[in-house]
Design a protein around this motif. Structure first.
Motif, PDB file in Angstrom:
ATOM      1  N   ASN A 103      -9.231  -0.429 -18.662  1.00 36.62           N
ATOM      2  CA  ASN A 103      -7.992   0.334 -18.487  1.00 36.62           C
ATOM      3  C   ASN A 103      -8.218   1.603 -17.684  1.00 36.62           C
ATOM      4  N   LYS A 161      -6.550   2.222 -13.957  1.00 35.30           N
ATOM      5  CA  LYS A 161      -5.719   3.399 -13.661  1.00 35.30           C
ATOM      6  C   LYS A 161      -6.223   4.119 -12.418  1.00 35.30           C
ATOM      7  N   GLU A 169      -4.117   3.988  -8.788  1.00 43.94           N
ATOM      8  CA  GLU A 169      -3.629   5.242  -8.211  1.00 43.94           C
ATOM      9  C   GLU A 169      -4.069   5.415  -6.761  1.00 43.94           C
TER      10      GLU A 169
END
Length: 132
Positions: free
Chosen positions: A57, A61, A65
């Motif tokens: 996770n 992320k 991004e």
């Protein structure tokens, strides 16, 4: 028992990253300290899988991004498909046909390997995206 567990885990596992190798050792330590029951072994495995999922996770992320445009759209679609794959992976160990020990030993190491491979793939995407 430690030799058996290491062999059982190693037989189902691909090469793990350095972090995952450490977590596999933590899993082995938890297993060695347990009462030897399938319930205790299952708890050790769940801890290992949680650590792998947490790293996945965090990596997701960071990489997501960095993505832009159509690449971001494609990456999200790919991750959704991969999540479906992950949730179905390694079930042959957990389906009961091979006994409870396979479910708490081989299933965990197999699933951890699937997650670790995805982390590696996402990290390689992140390296690619740094140039953008």
């Amino acid at each position: 028992m430690a030799v058996f567990l290491t062999l059982a885990a190693g037989g189902a596992s691909p090469a793990f990253s350095e972090d995952s190798d450490r977590w596999e050792k933590d899993w082995q330590s938890c297993m060695d300290k347990s009462d030897g029951s399938n319930a205790a072994w299952g708890g050790c495995g769940q801890q290992w899988l949680k650590r792998e999922d947490d790293k996945l996770n965090a990596t997701w992320k960071k990489v997501f991004e960095q993505a832009t445009g159509q690449t971001k759209t494609d990456l999200l679609a790919e991750q959704r498909l991969w999540n479906t794959y992950k949730e179905g992976s390694c079930q042959l160990y957990a389906n009961g046909d091979w006994g409870a020990e396979r479910a708490v030993l081989d299933y965990v190491s197999c699933r951890a390997g699937v997650i670790d491979k995805r982390i590696t793939d996402l990290e390689s995407y992140g390296e690619l995206f740094k140039g953008n």
